[in-house]
Write a protein that holds these residues in place. Structure first.
Motif, PDB file in Angstrom:
ATOM      1  N   GLU A 122       0.823  -1.213   0.000  1.00 47.95           N
ATOM      2  CA  GLU A 122       0.000   0.000   0.000  1.00 47.95           C
ATOM      3  C   GLU A 122       0.857   1.264   0.000  1.00 47.95           C
ATOM      4  O   GLU A 122       0.324   2.374  -0.097  1.00 47.95           O
ATOM      5  N   THR A 123       2.186   1.105   0.166  1.00 48.13           N
ATOM      6  CA  THR A 123       3.017   2.297   0.333  1.00 48.13           C
ATOM      7  C   THR A 123       2.934   3.274  -0.840  1.00 48.13           C
ATOM      8  O   THR A 123       2.910   4.485  -0.591  1.00 48.13           O
ATOM      9  N   PRO A 124       2.865   2.805  -2.111  1.00 49.23           N
ATOM     10  CA  PRO A 124       2.791   3.798  -3.188  1.00 49.23           C
ATOM     11  C   PRO A 124       1.582   4.720  -3.029  1.00 49.23           C
ATOM     12  O   PRO A 124       1.708   5.936  -3.127  1.00 49.23           O
ATOM     13  N   GLN A 125       0.416   4.112  -2.746  1.00 47.95           N
ATOM     14  CA  GLN A 125      -0.802   4.915  -2.603  1.00 47.95           C
ATOM     15  C   GLN A 125      -0.693   5.853  -1.405  1.00 47.95           C
ATOM     16  O   GLN A 125      -1.141   6.992  -1.463  1.00 47.95           O
ATOM     17  N   VAL A 126      -0.100   5.342  -0.307  1.00 44.18           N
ATOM     18  CA  VAL A 126      -0.004   6.160   0.896  1.00 44.18           C
ATOM     19  C   VAL A 126       0.909   7.356   0.651  1.00 44.18           C
ATOM     20  O   VAL A 126       0.617   8.480   1.058  1.00 44.18           O
ATOM     21  N   ALA A 176       9.163   3.346   3.063  1.00 44.98           N
ATOM     22  CA  ALA A 176      10.226   2.379   2.815  1.00 44.98           C
ATOM     23  C   ALA A 176       9.553   1.150   2.223  1.00 44.98           C
ATOM     24  O   ALA A 176       8.554   0.663   2.756  1.00 44.98           O
ATOM     25  N   ALA A 177      10.071   0.682   1.091  1.00 44.44           N
ATOM     26  CA  ALA A 177       9.439  -0.442   0.405  1.00 44.44           C
ATOM     27  C   ALA A 177      10.454  -1.084  -0.524  1.00 44.44           C
ATOM     28  O   ALA A 177      11.543  -0.562  -0.726  1.00 44.44           O
ATOM     29  N   TRP A 178      10.073  -2.232  -1.055  1.00 45.85           N
ATOM     30  CA  TRP A 178      10.951  -2.878  -2.034  1.00 45.85           C
ATOM     31  C   TRP A 178      10.251  -2.878  -3.390  1.00 45.85           C
ATOM     32  O   TRP A 178       9.063  -2.585  -3.488  1.00 45.85           O
ATOM     33  N   GLN A 179      11.035  -3.229  -4.407  1.00 45.50           N
ATOM     34  CA  GLN A 179      10.459  -3.316  -5.745  1.00 45.50           C
ATOM     35  C   GLN A 179       9.511  -4.507  -5.806  1.00 45.50           C
ATOM     36  O   GLN A 179       9.788  -5.512  -5.168  1.00 45.50           O
ATOM     37  N   PRO A 180       8.448  -4.480  -6.564  1.00 50.36           N
ATOM     38  CA  PRO A 180       8.054  -3.390  -7.454  1.00 50.36           C
ATOM     39  C   PRO A 180       7.314  -2.242  -6.771  1.00 50.36           C
ATOM     40  O   PRO A 180       6.968  -1.278  -7.427  1.00 50.36           O
ATOM     41  N   ASN A 181       7.095  -2.350  -5.436  1.00 50.25           N
ATOM     42  CA  ASN A 181       6.306  -1.304  -4.778  1.00 50.25           C
ATOM     43  C   ASN A 181       7.030   0.038  -4.751  1.00 50.25           C
ATOM     44  O   ASN A 181       6.431   1.081  -4.999  1.00 50.25           O
ATOM     45  N   SER A 182       8.344  -0.002  -4.449  1.00 50.89           N
ATOM     46  CA  SER A 182       9.087   1.245  -4.378  1.00 50.89           C
ATOM     47  C   SER A 182       9.094   1.936  -5.744  1.00 50.89           C
ATOM     48  O   SER A 182       8.969   3.152  -5.837  1.00 50.89           O
ATOM     49  N   GLY A 183       9.225   1.130  -6.808  1.00 55.14           N
ATOM     50  CA  GLY A 183       9.222   1.693  -8.155  1.00 55.14           C
ATOM     51  C   GLY A 183       7.880   2.324  -8.477  1.00 55.14           C
ATOM     52  O   GLY A 183       7.804   3.385  -9.095  1.00 55.14           O
ATOM     53  N   GLU A 184       6.806   1.653  -8.037  1.00 54.67           N
ATOM     54  CA  GLU A 184       5.473   2.217  -8.275  1.00 54.67           C
ATOM     55  C   GLU A 184       5.335   3.558  -7.558  1.00 54.67           C
ATOM     56  O   GLU A 184       4.745   4.494  -8.084  1.00 54.67           O
ATOM     57  N   ALA A 185       5.893   3.624  -6.353  1.00 51.40           N
ATOM     58  CA  ALA A 185       5.820   4.876  -5.591  1.00 51.40           C
ATOM     59  C   ALA A 185       6.575   5.977  -6.332  1.00 51.40           C
ATOM     60  O   ALA A 185       6.084   7.103  -6.455  1.00 51.40           O
ATOM     61  N   LEU A 186       7.763   5.627  -6.837  1.00 51.32           N
ATOM     62  CA  LEU A 186       8.556   6.625  -7.566  1.00 51.32           C
ATOM     63  C   LEU A 186       7.799   7.129  -8.793  1.00 51.32           C
ATOM     64  O   LEU A 186       7.873   8.288  -9.160  1.00 51.32           O
ATOM     65  N   LYS A 187       7.077   6.199  -9.416  1.00 52.45           N
ATOM     66  CA  LYS A 187       6.352   6.552 -10.619  1.00 52.45           C
ATOM     67  C   LYS A 187       5.127   7.396 -10.299  1.00 52.45           C
ATOM     68  O   LYS A 187       4.768   8.308 -11.030  1.00 52.45           O
ATOM     69  N   LEU A 188       4.501   7.030  -9.191  1.00 55.05           N
ATOM     70  CA  LEU A 188       3.232   7.636  -8.839  1.00 55.05           C
ATOM     71  C   LEU A 188       3.420   9.079  -8.399  1.00 55.05           C
ATOM     72  O   LEU A 188       2.590   9.933  -8.671  1.00 55.05           O
ATOM     73  N   VAL A 189       4.508   9.319  -7.663  1.00 56.18           N
ATOM     74  CA  VAL A 189       4.730  10.650  -7.116  1.00 56.18           C
ATOM     75  C   VAL A 189       5.864  11.285  -7.907  1.00 56.18           C
ATOM     76  O   VAL A 189       7.031  11.012  -7.670  1.00 56.18           O
TER      77      VAL A 189
END
Lengths: 336, 475
Positions: free
Chosen positions: A168-172, A182-195
C-alpha cells in the motif's frame, strides 16, 4: 521513536492459531512441499522453475503459493506451509514471535531494490526530522530505515512511523499522508512513478549484505524431506544459470514481469537492484564470519537491531537459523 | 381536475408539477437520461482536452540511465514533470554524443551492457510502430522488424502519422541509423551495434490521470479481459465471476439455511428470542472483517475462510431481521387459528411460516445484497481470489482501465439478480399486493403461462384439489 507492537501481536495470534492448526495438516512425505513466495524480485525468480516444469523434471513435488510478504510469514507461523521466502532479518522476527525456521538457500542480496523513497522536497534522511514515514513495522524495510539513520548518525526520535503494508506504500505516499515510505520493488518503483519528483534517499545498495533473501524451511519438514529440499536447491541453481545467460534475458523478463503484472521493460531495472548470487558468489557468504559479507554476520547484526529496537526481547541463537549443507552439497555435485 | 385534463396532448403537460406523476413516455425518457447524463459527463471530460487533462500520456518510453523507474508508452506523467524527463533524456544524449568523440566510446560500461541498452532503445520505437500499424501487437520484441523500420524512417521511405515522430526524434533516428548501418543493413543478433545509441526523446499527448480512463479505453479493456483465455494458474474472467458468486452465494445460503429457522423460532417463541437475540445483537456489532485472521487460521487457505466471512457478516443480521419479520405477522391470524383448534406445531407450520413467506422473501433479497458487500473483503483474506484479486492487482499497477469493467460488472450482477428476484416475487407470491401488480407485467405473464397451464390442467382432472396457498389456516 516508538515502536508499536502490532506486528508482534499478529505473530502471537498466529502462534496461538498454529497450536490449533498443527493437529490438522500433518507433514506427510507424500504431500507436496508447500512453499510461499511473494513479490520480491529474487523470489519471483522461482517462477522460471515453475513455468518451465523444472521441479517435475528434478522429481520433486512442490506447490508454490503466492502471498503478500507479511501474509506469507503469518501463514508460515500458522503452520499452513512448509517453507517461506524471507529476508534473514525477518526470519529472526518470525522465529522470535511465531515459529523458527532454517535457511537453506540464499537467493540474492538486496542491492538497491529496498529503498526509502522521499516525496519531493525530502532530499535525504536528515530532511525527515519531524516528519512521517510509512513502512511495515518490525520487518525488513524498518530494519533498512533504522540502518540508514544509524549510518547517517541521525536521531530518529522525531520521526513518526506509520505502520503501512508494503504493497500500500505507493498509494499512501501519493496521498500525502506521509513524507517518505520504505518499500521494495516493485512497490518502491510504483511509488517513484506515482509521485512525480520523488526519489530514493536511502537504499539497500548503501548497505549491501544487510538484507539477504533466503528460503527458510520448517525444521520438521527439512528433517523429514531433506532429499526433496535438496532437489529444490538444485532447481534454484538451474534458474540462476538460466538468468545469468544474457540470451535468455527477454524470456526471463517476460516470465518474471507477468507474475507481478508489470511490463518487462519496467521489470528490467529490478535485476540490478536484486543481486542474484551465482554458485561461486554464494559460497563465501555461507562461511561464518563477522560483518555483512557473511549471512551469519548479517543475521547477528539484524538480531542486535531487533533487540535494540524492541522488535523482540532477547537475542536469538542466529546460527540455528542457517543450514548451508544442502546448498554446499548441491554446488559440490554441480562442480563434478 | 383542472390541471391534468386541460389538454390530451403530452406536450401541454408541465414537466415540473408538484407531486405530479409524469407520463409513461416522459418517465422512460428521463430514465434513459439518468444513465446518459453521467456517461456524457465522463465522455466530455475524457475527450475535450480543455476541460481537464492535467497529464501527458506517453507514446514513447522514458527510460533513463541510472534511474530504476521506467515510464513506458501508455504511462501518464504530470505536465509539470514531463519536461524534466525529456530534458534528462536530452542531456543523456548529449553526453553520449560527447562519448562518441572521446577515446572511450563505451563511456566506461561493458560491451554487453551497451548492447542490451541499444536493444532497448531500438525497441522504444515499437509502440509507435504498432499504433501506426507498421508492426503487429505481438512484434514488440521482433528486433528484425523494428530494425527495418528504423532504416525506413531514417531513409525517408516510412512516414508515421498516428502519432507522428517529432522532428528531433527523426534526427535521432537518422543519427542512430548511421551507427547501425556501419554494422549491418539488416538486424543481425550476432553482430549488434556496440557503440551506444541515442535515446528517443519521450513524446506524448495530453490526457486525464490514469484513474479516469476514457470510455473507449474502458470498453476496449473490458473486451480484452473478458475474451482473454485462462492462462496457467490465472483464471479467465468468467471463472473469476463464477468463483466470486460461489463465495457470495455459498456464504449467504449457509447463513440462510441456519439463520432462517433460528429467526423464525425467535420470532415465534419468546423463549428462543430471549435466549438467542441478546447475544446475536451483541455479536453483529463486531465487524466481520475483524475475524479474518482467525478465519484463515481455522479454515486455512482457499475458499473456506472467505465463505465463512460472508457467513459471519450475514448470519447475525439475518437472524434478527427474520425474527423481526416473524413477529410482525398479524396476531388475529394466530388467534383465529387457535380458535379453530390448531396446536403448536400447526400454528408454526400452517400459520406462521406461510404467513411470513412473502416478507421473508423480501428480507432475503435485501440480505443477499448485504452479502455482496462482504465479497471484496472476503476475497482479500488468505489467498486472494476472484474478481477482487483482479481489481487488486490491476489497481495496484494502476491499470484502472481494467478495473472499471469489473466494478461495473459487479454492479450489473447485483442489479440484475435483484431485479430477477423482484420479478420472481410476483410468480411465487401472486396473492400479495406486489405480486398482483407484478402479474400484470408482460414478462411475468409469459413466465407464468406454463405453471398456470399445468395448474389449470391439473385442476380439471382433480376438481377437489385443495388450494392451500390461499387458505393457509384450513386444518
Amino acid at each position: 521513536m516508538k515502536i508499536q507492537k502490532s506486528g508482534i501481536l499478529r505473530h502471537l495470534l498466529a502462534l496461538v492459531a498454529a497450536g490449533v492448526v498443527t493437529t490438522a495438516p500433518g507433514g506427510l512425505n507424500a504431500e507436496p512441499l508447500k512453499i510461499a513466495y511473494s513479490d520480491w524480485p529474487g523470489w519471483v525468480a522461482w517462477e522460471i522453475g515453475i513455468k518451465k516444469d523444472w521441479f517435475k523434471e528434478e522429481g520433486v513435488e512442490v506447490e508454490f503459493a503466492w502471498y503478500d510478504y507479511v501474509a506469507s510469514m503469518d501463514a508460515y507461523a500458522a503452520g499452513q506451509i512448509d517453507a517461506v521466502s524471507m529476508t534473514n532479518g525477518d526470519a529472526l522476527v518470525t522465529g522470535a514471535t511465531g515459529k523458527p525456521s532454517v535457511g537453506i538457500l540464499i537467493n540474492d542480496y538486496s542491492n538497491g531494490n529496498d529503498m526509502v523513497v522521499g516525496k519531493p522536497g525530502v532530499e535525504s534522511l536528515k530532511d525527515l526530522a519531524g516528519k512521517k514515514i510509512g513502512l511495515e513495522e518490525g520487518f525488513v524495510t524498518h530494519l533498512l530505515f533504522l540502518k540508514g539513520l544509524e549510518m547517517n548518525k541521525i536521531d530518529g526520535s522525531s520521526i513518526t512511523i506509520v505502520n503501512t503494508p508494503t504493497n500500500e506504500t505507493p498509494q499512501v505516499l501519493s496521498s500525502g499522508a506521509v513524507d517518505a515510505i520504505a518499500a521494495w520493488q516493485p512497490n518502491s518503483g510504483e511509488a517513484l512513478k506515482l509521485v512525480s519528483g520523488s526519489k530514493p534517499i536511502f537504499t539497500s545498495a548503501d548497505a549491501p549484505g544487510l538484507i539477504y533473501d533466503v528460503l527458510y524451511v520448517d525444521p520438521e519438514s527439512l528433517e523429514k524431506n531433506r532429499d526433496a529440499w535438496k532437489k529444490v536447491v538444485k532447481v534454484w541453481y538451474k534458474i540462476v544459470a538460466f538468468l545469468k545467460d544474457e540470451d535468455n534475458l527477454d524470456e526471463a523478463l517476460e516470465i518474471l514481469a507477468s507474475r507481478v503484472s508489470i511490463s518487462p521493460e519496467e521489470y528490467e531495472p529490478f535485476l540490478a537492484g536484486t543481486y542474484i548470487l551465482t554458485p561461486e558468489e554464494v559460497k563465501p557468504i555461507w562461511e561464518k564470519a563477522d560483518g555483512l559479507g557473511s549471512i551469519y554476520g548479517s543475521s547477528v547484526i539484524s538480531d542486535e537491531f531487533n533487540v535494540k529496537y524492541e522488535v523482540y526481547e532477547k537475542p536469538l541463537d542466529t546460527e540455528k537459523y542457517l543450514d548451508p549443507s544442502l546448498t554446499l552439497e548441491v554446488l559440490a555435485e554441480m562442480e563434478k | 381536475m383542472r390541471f391534468s385534463h386541460r389538454g390530451t396532448k403530452d406536450s401541454r403537460e408541465p414537466w415540473f408539477g408538484v407531486r405530479r406523476d409524469l407520463s409513461a413516455k416522459r418517465s422512460s425518457i428521463l430514465s434513459l437520461v439518468s444513465f446518459a447524463l453521467p456517461l456524457a459527463i465522463w465522455a466530455g471530460v475524457s475527450y475535450l482536452p480543455f476541460l481537464w487533462h492535467p497529464d501527458i500520456r506517453l507514446q514513447i518510453s522514458a527510460d533513463r540511465e541510472d534511474v530504476a523507474t521506467v515510464y513506458i508508452a501508455g504511462d501518464r506523467v504530470s505536465k509539470g514533470f514531463f519536461p524534466q524527463i525529456t530534458s534528462a533524456v536530452r542531456d543523456q544524449n548529449a553526453s553520449i554524443e560527447a562519448q562518441w568523440k572521446s577515446d572511450d566510446p563505451l563511456g566506461g560500461s561493458t560491451e554487453s551492457a551497451v548492447r542490451r541498452s541499444n536493444k532497448k532503445i531500438l525497441r522504444h520505437l515499437a509502440p509507435v510502430l504498432i499504433s501506426n500499424g507498421v508492426i503487429d501487437e505481438g512484434q514488440s520484441k521482433d528486433d528484425a522488424a523494428i530494425y527495418r523500420a528504423w532504416k525506413d524512417i531514417a531513409e525517408g521511405t516510412l512516414d508515421l502519422d498516428s502519432p507522428e515522430l517529432a522532428g528531433e526524434n527523426i534526427t535521432i533516428v537518422q543519427q542512430n541509423w548511421k551507427s547501425m548501418r556501419s554494422v549491418s543493413e539488416t538486424y543481425d543478433s550476432d553482430n549488434s551495434i556496440s557503440r551506444p545509441l541515442l535515446s528517443l526523446i519521450p513524446q506524448g499527448k495530453s490526457a486525464n490521470p490514469d484513474y479516469l480512463p476514457s470510455p473507449d479505453q474502458v470498453v476496449a479493456a473490458g473486451v480484452k479481459i473478458f475474451t482473454q483465455p485462462p492462462e496457467g494458474d490465472r483464471p479467465s474472467m468468467l471463472q473469476r465471476v463464477g468463483h466470486s458468486m460461489r463465495i457470495v452465494f455459498g456464504g449467504f445460503f449457509l447463513a440462510a439455511l441456519i439463520g432462517v429457522p433460528v429467526g423464525v423460532l425467535c420470532g415465534t417463541y419468546s423463549f428462543f428470542s430471549k435466549l438467542v437475540e441478546p447475544f446475536t445483537d451483541f455479536f453483529r456489532y463486531m465487524p466481520a472483517p475483524t475475524f479474518s485472521t482467525l478465519l484463515v487460521a481455522i479454515f486455512l487457505a482457499n475458499d473456506a475462510p472467505k465463505i465463512a466471512l460472508v457467513f459471519v457478516g450475514t448470519f447475525f443480521q439475518l437472524v434478527l431481521v427474520v425474527s423481526n419479520t416473524t413477529r410482525r405477522l398479524d396476531l388475529p391470524l394466530l388467534e383465529a387459528a387457535q380458535t379453530l383448534g390448531a396446536n403448536q406445531m400447526q400454528l408454526l407450520m400452517r400459520v406462521v411460516i406461510p404467513g411470513i413467506l412473502p416478507n421473508l422473501y423480501n428480507d432475503l433479497r435485501i440480505l443477499l445484497g448485504w452479502a455482496w458487500t462482504w465479497l471484496v473483503i472476503a476475497e482479500l483474506i488468505g489467498v486472494k481470489s476472484g474478481l477482487t484479486e483482479f481489481i487488486e492487482t490491476q489497481g495496484r499497477f494502476r491499470n484502472f482501465d481494467m478495473v472499471y469493467p469489473v466494478i461495473i460488472l459487479i454492479g450489473l450482477i447485483g442489479f440484475f439478480t435483484d431485479q430477477i428476484l423482484a420479478l420472481l416475487r410476483g410468480v411465487v407470491f401472486p396473492y400479495t399486493d406486489e405480486g398482483s401488480a407484478a402479474s400484470a407485467n408482460p414478462v411475468i405473464k409469459a413466465l407464468l403461462f406454463l405453471p398456470r397451464w399445468f395448474k389449470d390442467a391439473a385442476e380439471q382432472r382433480l376438481p377437489h384439489l385443495p388450494d392451500k396457498s390461499t387458505h393457509p389456516t384450513r386444518a
